[in-house]
Write a protein that holds these residues in place. Structure first.
Motif, PDB file in Angstrom:
ATOM      1  N   ARG A  99      35.868   6.387 -53.521  1.00  0.00           N
ATOM      2  CA  ARG A  99      36.641   6.571 -52.295  1.00  0.00           C
ATOM      3  C   ARG A  99      37.448   7.852 -52.409  1.00  0.00           C
ATOM      4  O   ARG A  99      38.123   8.098 -53.406  1.00  0.00           O
ATOM      5  CB  ARG A  99      37.578   5.400 -52.044  1.00  0.00           C
ATOM      6  CG  ARG A  99      38.431   5.545 -50.789  1.00  0.00           C
ATOM      7  CD  ARG A  99      39.290   4.320 -50.541  1.00  0.00           C
ATOM      8  NE  ARG A  99      38.459   3.181 -50.168  1.00  0.00           N
ATOM      9  CZ  ARG A  99      38.050   2.949 -48.917  1.00  0.00           C
ATOM     10  NH1 ARG A  99      38.396   3.767 -47.936  1.00  0.00           N
ATOM     11  NH2 ARG A  99      37.327   1.899 -48.649  1.00  0.00           N
ATOM     12  N   LEU A 104      34.049   6.997 -47.913  1.00  0.00           N
ATOM     13  CA  LEU A 104      33.404   6.380 -49.074  1.00  0.00           C
ATOM     14  C   LEU A 104      32.205   7.230 -49.480  1.00  0.00           C
ATOM     15  O   LEU A 104      31.502   7.772 -48.618  1.00  0.00           O
ATOM     16  CB  LEU A 104      32.949   4.962 -48.763  1.00  0.00           C
ATOM     17  CG  LEU A 104      34.012   3.856 -48.762  1.00  0.00           C
ATOM     18  CD1 LEU A 104      33.377   2.515 -48.392  1.00  0.00           C
ATOM     19  CD2 LEU A 104      34.711   3.760 -50.101  1.00  0.00           C
ATOM     20  N   ILE A 141      35.151   2.851 -57.510  1.00  0.00           N
ATOM     21  CA  ILE A 141      35.202   1.463 -57.030  1.00  0.00           C
ATOM     22  C   ILE A 141      34.135   0.657 -57.754  1.00  0.00           C
ATOM     23  O   ILE A 141      32.935   0.856 -57.539  1.00  0.00           O
ATOM     24  CB  ILE A 141      34.994   1.395 -55.505  1.00  0.00           C
ATOM     25  CG1 ILE A 141      36.050   2.227 -54.791  1.00  0.00           C
ATOM     26  CG2 ILE A 141      35.013  -0.046 -55.026  1.00  0.00           C
ATOM     27  CD1 ILE A 141      35.875   2.280 -53.297  1.00  0.00           C
ATOM     28  N   GLY A 142      34.590  -0.233 -58.602  1.00  0.00           N
ATOM     29  CA  GLY A 142      33.653  -1.131 -59.282  1.00  0.00           C
ATOM     30  C   GLY A 142      32.774  -0.428 -60.301  1.00  0.00           C
ATOM     31  O   GLY A 142      32.886   0.770 -60.561  1.00  0.00           O
ATOM     32  N   ARG A 173      32.716  -3.860 -49.562  1.00  0.00           N
ATOM     33  CA  ARG A 173      33.796  -2.894 -49.802  1.00  0.00           C
ATOM     34  C   ARG A 173      34.387  -2.410 -48.476  1.00  0.00           C
ATOM     35  O   ARG A 173      35.594  -2.134 -48.394  1.00  0.00           O
ATOM     36  CB  ARG A 173      33.261  -1.702 -50.592  1.00  0.00           C
ATOM     37  CG  ARG A 173      32.582  -2.037 -51.915  1.00  0.00           C
ATOM     38  CD  ARG A 173      33.546  -2.562 -52.969  1.00  0.00           C
ATOM     39  NE  ARG A 173      33.853  -3.980 -52.836  1.00  0.00           N
ATOM     40  CZ  ARG A 173      33.025  -4.935 -53.240  1.00  0.00           C
ATOM     41  NH1 ARG A 173      31.840  -4.646 -53.754  1.00  0.00           N
ATOM     42  NH2 ARG A 173      33.374  -6.193 -53.113  1.00  0.00           N
ATOM     43  N   ASP A 176      37.030  -4.681 -47.254  1.00  0.00           N
ATOM     44  CA  ASP A 176      38.318  -4.504 -47.934  1.00  0.00           C
ATOM     45  C   ASP A 176      39.094  -3.314 -47.377  1.00  0.00           C
ATOM     46  O   ASP A 176      40.307  -3.404 -47.164  1.00  0.00           O
ATOM     47  CB  ASP A 176      38.096  -4.320 -49.441  1.00  0.00           C
ATOM     48  CG  ASP A 176      37.434  -5.530 -50.076  1.00  0.00           C
ATOM     49  OD1 ASP A 176      37.549  -6.631 -49.496  1.00  0.00           O
ATOM     50  OD2 ASP A 176      36.790  -5.372 -51.137  1.00  0.00           O
TER      51      ASP A 176
END
Length: 248
Positions: A99, A104, A141-142, A173, A176
């Motif tokens: 991000r 994204l 992210i992750g 995602r 979120d």
């Protein structure tokens, strides 16, 4: 006993005299000479009018087969051919979701491993973010999405399963934290998230469930072919207003 006349062989004493007509023997009947029976005549067949001869056309071999002595070809019925569809091997790729501001980024990992601070591909990504007016230190992210998921097993890991998994991962995602534009960097990201191919590089696409996405060549490809950076810059200028307005 059905005896009509009875004559003793000797004269019986004190018997009545026999009647003379009984002692007379009858003359034998004349036997007619045997006449040969007429010979059996052979049955006379009825005269039948001969029927007209029916012309029957007999197929004649062709001149070529007569000269070469070839045998007539028999009709052969081909058995149905059963074709076996070869199983499609699972695709192999590694993607990292990051991000940067309201955007994204789904980026292909050139080496399959997570980005390191001094990786040439990561340094190029930071330069692209600065040129776009976005933070040049994107948030990871992750864990990276690596496909196939399992080395063994019976689970379907073909292209369609990979697409469903990648799109489902990004959709979770987005729930979120929404974004104004999703960057798809690299052919695996474009193919399995954007349902497109290399012809869609530098174009904006609309993907159901993901919204507006931007298809980009991979970082490794941009380093190998620097001339592609000009096309990326022109496409970036057309889309830059989208995330700049959201940052103000």
């Amino acid at each position: 006993m059905q005896v009509v006349n009875w004559l003793p062989r000797t004269e019986l004493p004190f018997a009545a005299p026999s009647r003379p007509q009984l002692l007379e023997l009858p003359e034998p009947l004349p036997v007619a000479p045997a006449v040969p029976a007429p010979a059996a005549q052979a049955p006379v067949e009825p005269q039948v009018k001969p029927a007209e001869r029916v012309k029957i056309e007999v197929p004649r071999p062709s001149l070529a087969s007569t000269r070469t002595g070839a045998k007539p070809v028999e009709e052969v019925v081909d058995a149905p051919v059963v074709t076996r569809v070869a199983p499609v091997p699972p695709p192999r790729f590694a993607l990292q979701l990051l991000r940067a501001g309201r955007c994204l980024l789904l980026v292909e990992l050139p080496t399959g491993e997570a980005f390191q601070a001094r990786d040439p591909a990561y340094l190029l990504l930071k330069d692209m973010l600065r040129a776009a007016g976005l933070p040049d230190s994107p948030q990871i992210i992750g864990e990276p999405v690596r496909w196939p998921l399992l080395a063994r097993g019976t689970m379907d890991q073909g292209p369609e399963a990979a697409r469903d998994f990648v799109q489902g991962f990004i959709s979770a995602r987005l729930e979120d934290a929404p974004c104004v534009c999703l960057w798809l960097i690299g052919l695996p990201a474009v193919r399995f998230a954007g349902e497109a191919n290399a012809e869609s590089f530098n174009r904006e696409l609309q993907v159901e469930g993901l919204g507006s996405v931007w298809a980009l060549p991979g970082l490794e490809l941009l380093m190998e072919e620097p001339q592609r950076k000009a096309d990326v810059w022109q496409a970036m200028r057309r889309l830059m207003a989208r995330w700049k307005e959201s940052n103000e």
